[in-house]
Write an enzyme that holds these catalytic residues in place. Structure first.
Site, PDB file in Angstrom:
ATOM      1  N   ASP A 147       0.834  -1.196   0.000  1.00 30.71           N
ATOM      2  CA  ASP A 147       0.000   0.000   0.000  1.00 30.71           C
ATOM      3  C   ASP A 147       0.870   1.247   0.000  1.00 30.71           C
ATOM      4  O   ASP A 147       1.882   1.308   0.695  1.00 30.71           O
ATOM      5  CB  ASP A 147      -0.879   0.005   1.263  1.00 30.71           C
ATOM      6  CG  ASP A 147      -2.351   0.012   0.931  1.00 30.71           C
ATOM      7  OD1 ASP A 147      -2.862   1.088   0.562  1.00 30.71           O
ATOM      8  OD2 ASP A 147      -2.981  -1.053   1.033  1.00 30.71           O
ATOM      9  N   ASP A 249      -3.648   4.177  -2.076  1.00 27.02           N
ATOM     10  CA  ASP A 249      -4.810   4.453  -1.238  1.00 27.02           C
ATOM     11  C   ASP A 249      -5.451   5.794  -1.592  1.00 27.02           C
ATOM     12  O   ASP A 249      -4.748   6.786  -1.823  1.00 27.02           O
ATOM     13  CB  ASP A 249      -4.322   4.487   0.220  1.00 27.02           C
ATOM     14  CG  ASP A 249      -5.461   4.573   1.212  1.00 27.02           C
ATOM     15  OD1 ASP A 249      -6.208   3.597   1.326  1.00 27.02           O
ATOM     16  OD2 ASP A 249      -5.611   5.633   1.869  1.00 27.02           O
ATOM     17  N   GLU A 317      -6.771   3.172  -5.849  1.00 26.07           N
ATOM     18  CA  GLU A 317      -8.103   3.070  -5.236  1.00 26.07           C
ATOM     19  C   GLU A 317      -8.931   4.270  -5.692  1.00 26.07           C
ATOM     20  O   GLU A 317      -8.800   5.379  -5.164  1.00 26.07           O
ATOM     21  CB  GLU A 317      -7.983   3.062  -3.705  1.00 26.07           C
ATOM     22  CG  GLU A 317      -9.319   2.741  -3.063  1.00 26.07           C
ATOM     23  CD  GLU A 317      -9.451   3.212  -1.613  1.00 26.07           C
ATOM     24  OE1 GLU A 317     -10.382   2.765  -0.943  1.00 26.07           O
ATOM     25  OE2 GLU A 317      -8.647   4.056  -1.166  1.00 26.07           O
ATOM     26  N   HIS A 379     -10.838  -5.076   2.518  1.00 24.58           N
ATOM     27  CA  HIS A 379     -10.917  -4.800   3.956  1.00 24.58           C
ATOM     28  C   HIS A 379     -11.896  -3.677   4.299  1.00 24.58           C
ATOM     29  O   HIS A 379     -12.012  -3.321   5.467  1.00 24.58           O
ATOM     30  CB  HIS A 379      -9.518  -4.461   4.471  1.00 24.58           C
ATOM     31  CG  HIS A 379      -8.985  -3.195   3.835  1.00 24.58           C
ATOM     32  ND1 HIS A 379      -8.731  -3.079   2.479  1.00 24.58           N
ATOM     33  CD2 HIS A 379      -8.713  -1.981   4.351  1.00 24.58           C
ATOM     34  CE1 HIS A 379      -8.312  -1.869   2.207  1.00 24.58           C
ATOM     35  NE2 HIS A 379      -8.297  -1.176   3.332  1.00 24.58           N
ATOM     36  N   ASP A 380     -12.531  -3.091   3.288  1.00 21.71           N
ATOM     37  CA  ASP A 380     -13.498  -2.015   3.537  1.00 21.71           C
ATOM     38  C   ASP A 380     -14.931  -2.437   3.255  1.00 21.71           C
ATOM     39  O   ASP A 380     -15.846  -1.638   3.440  1.00 21.71           O
ATOM     40  CB  ASP A 380     -13.185  -0.802   2.645  1.00 21.71           C
ATOM     41  CG  ASP A 380     -11.864  -0.136   2.994  1.00 21.71           C
ATOM     42  OD1 ASP A 380     -11.480  -0.143   4.178  1.00 21.71           O
ATOM     43  OD2 ASP A 380     -11.215   0.392   2.074  1.00 21.71           O
TER      44      ASP A 380
HETATM   45  C1  NOJ Z   1      -9.015   3.615   2.039  1.00 18.99           C
HETATM   46  C2  NOJ Z   1      -8.595   2.365   2.748  1.00 18.99           C
HETATM   47  O1  NOJ Z   1      -8.925   1.246   1.985  1.00 18.99           O
HETATM   48  C3  NOJ Z   1      -9.280   2.387   4.091  1.00 18.99           C
HETATM   49  O2  NOJ Z   1      -9.151   1.175   4.771  1.00 18.99           O
HETATM   50  C4  NOJ Z   1      -8.715   3.523   4.879  1.00 18.99           C
HETATM   51  O3  NOJ Z   1      -9.407   3.619   6.118  1.00 18.99           O
HETATM   52  C5  NOJ Z   1      -8.862   4.851   4.128  1.00 18.99           C
HETATM   53  N1  NOJ Z   1      -8.510   4.749   2.745  1.00 18.99           N
HETATM   54  C6  NOJ Z   1      -7.973   5.888   4.720  1.00 18.99           C
HETATM   55  O4  NOJ Z   1      -6.634   5.590   4.436  1.00 18.99           O
END
Ligand code: NOJ
Length: 582
Positions: A147, A249, A317, A379-380
């Protein structure tokens, strides 16, 4: 220089379709057969000698805190991952891993708040552990991407500590500091992704600083050239250590309106493009993300990858659901991300018709010469097995691993791990502190390795940082390996078929006319191979007409292998791969 594909036509198709509007406006629906020729022309293969490794790779995302705890502190770590490489490389058979952050961090956002970009947090081990992991992965032929958190740092990062110390500190402008409105309100009405204002007042210097996420994650100022140089050096540091690329990210968030205008409230008829985001959904995000100079920053980042003269890749992302705008992150000359992350399947209604329309729309919008990717979890997001229609997670696996584009798997999905209920006293996610129902803890619980204590994640007697899911006694690697019909063994068979099939890895893609509202059928074809994939999204047995072939894989019957002449019968929720004679 790397072998980056060259762009031959305009970057973005005029057929821009927003995924959110697909089912209602039908804009993509006519493409299935009527545009057959131009469609297949767009789908032609690249010269195999210039095809980068990441086109054919299957990626597997590891959330390091939750994968394997080697030192018995309840948190997963780098040595734990290294000890599980045989599983990844041989048992499962993936080609690349993406590691979520393991850098030094106060862990307010579990590593996405970095206080030292070039060191490893003691929770995960040390820099030597990172090097060992990368070397051990490479020796098994597995690539490693990490990342790169571009938008913000931790408020404990020395850069921010300096920046906040005085208005004339040399690093003041490395972050975004502003005076408030005359009425003492924050400079704009922008809301943080995690809810609440995206500005925090700092008494030391009497100004507000901006943060797209938590107040402890101040936004970096990518309009400051010194900050840009420092951050590009971070990328060089990890490339020097040997990583094969980056997942970037929040890559669309970084640049905001220079005039800092307030966002308008959402209109009454507004349709949510993705999931419920709580208070963040109260406004149209016109001014607080994706200002056009964001592309300049991404081009600068890409030049660093190019400096390394090997095929380093980047996947950004990009949470933008207008496909035309999303595709612009490949860059006008394919000089930005190798791929913007394609989250659209997770935003799509889960039925054959909507998915078909979405796939077509994505392919129409990917610029000529570029390559896309697909994912169904991270993970989100709520775990795949808990998000889609019951009984269809195997169908989803086949879809993901047979579309044209690089698949990204999320750890544990190969076992059928479900969203786990986490009790209040065990909750960890700061988003959940602000908006309870948006907590991401449930998709981050420990990997289930066996039916022993802590599912084999941490040694006996240790409480893992998040609870192990209740189903670990049956849903785990060891038990599933012993059951031929398990989800894990289905993934293994599927990955084997994919590995042996150039049509699946990089062949052309075309929706087949036998597709219907219940069944999605598509052809994958290379110079030497013709494959058909048929997915039955209904809970009824369904007959699909196809030219003669042989079933080589079924999601529900590991023994299914039969030749047929002109049609096949699919069981409810069954998906198959068919090979045709040439
Ligand atoms: C996106 C990430 O996937 C997430 O897990 C994170 O909390 C936020 N960006 C902030 O970095």
């Amino acid at each position: 220089m790397t072998n980056r594909p060259q762009r031959h036509t305009q970057a973005v198709s005029p057929r821009a379709v927003s995924a959110g509007g697909l089912s209602s406006n039908g804009a993509a629906e006519g493409h299935v057969c009527t545009h057959w020729e131009s469609y297949s022309a767009r789908m032609t293969q690249r010269d195999p000698h210039t095809r980068p490794w990441w086109h054919e790779a299957v990626f597997y995302q590891i959330y390091p805190l939750s994968f394997a705890d080697s030192d018995g502190d309840g948190y997963g770590d780098l040595d734990g991952i290294t000890s599980r490489l045989d599983y990844l490389a041989d048992t499962l058979g993936v080609d690349a891993i993406w590691l979520s952050p393991f850098y030094k961090s106060p862990m307010k956002d579990w590593g996405y708040d970095i206080s030292d970009h070039t060191d490893v947090d003691p929770l995960f081990g040390d820099l030597g552990g990172a090097e060992r992991l990368i070397d051990a992965a490479h020796s098994r032929g597995v690539k490693v991407i990490v990342d790169y958190v571009m938008n913000h740092s931790s408020d404990e990062h020395p850069w921010f500590v300096e920046s906040r110390s005085s208005r004339d500190n040399p690093k003041r402008d490395w972050y975004v500091w502003r005076d408030g409105k005359p009425d003492r309100n924050p400079p704009t009405n922008w809301v943080s992704v995690f809810s609440g204002p995206s500005w925090t007042f700092d008494h030391t210097t009497g100004q507000w600083y901006r943060h797209t996420y938590l107040a402890s994650q101040p936004d970096l100022n990518w309009r400051n050239p010194e900050l840009v140089d420092a951050m590009l050096d971070v990328a060089r540091f990890w490339l020097d250590i040997g990583v094969d690329g980056f997942r970037v990210d929040a890559a669309h968030q970084m640049m905001k309106d220079p005039l800092e205008r307030d966002n308008p409230p959402v209109p009454e008829d507004w349709q949510r493009p993705f999931k419920d985001m709580g208070e963040y959904d109260d406004f149209v995000h016109l001014y607080d993300l994706a200002h056009p100079d964001v592309h300049e920053a991404h081009r600068a980042f890409q030049t660093v990858l190019d400096e390394y003269g090997r095929d380093a890749m980047s996947v950004g992302e990009i949470h933008i659901f207008d496909l035309s705008e999303w595709a612009s992150y490949y860059g006008h000359d394919l000089d930005e991300f190798s791929m913007p992350f394609n989250f659209h399947l997770m935003a799509c209604d889960w039925d054959a018709r909507s998915i078909r329309a979405l796939i077509e729309a994505v392919h129409w919008n990917v610029p000529a010469g570029a390559w896309t990717n697909w994912t169904l979890g991270n993970h989100d997001e709520i775990r795949l097995a808990s998000r889609i229609s019951a009984g269809q997670e195997r169908l989803a696996a086949l879809l993901l691993l047979s579309l044209r584009g690089t698949p990204f798997l999320y750890y544990g999905d190969e076992l059928g791990m479900k969203q786990t209920a986490v009790s209040d006293d065990r909750k960890k996610d700061p988003w959940g502190d602000n908006v309870e129902y948006l907590s991401r803890d449930g998709e981050r619980t420990p990997m289930q390795w066996n039916d022993g204590p802590n599912a084999g994640f941490s040694p006996e007697g240790i409480a893992p940082w998040l609870p192990v899911a209740d189903d670990y006694q049956t849903v785990n690697v060891k038990s599933e390996l012993q059951l031929p019909e398990s989800t894990l063994n289905m993934y293994r068979r599927l990955l084997d078929v994919r590995r042996e099939s150039e049509a699946l890895r990089f062949g052309s893609f075309m929706v087949h006319p036998s597709s219907s509202d219940e069944v999605l059928v598509y052809r994958r074809e290379s110079d030497h191979e013709t494959i058909t994939v048929a997915l039955n999204f209904s809970d009824a047995e369904t007959v699909v007409e196809l030219r003669a072939g042989r079933v080589v894989f079924s999601t529900v019957d590991e023994n299914r292998e039969e030749a047929f002449r002109d049609s096949i019968v699919l069981a409810p929720n069954e998906g198959v791969i068919v090979r045709h004679r040439r």
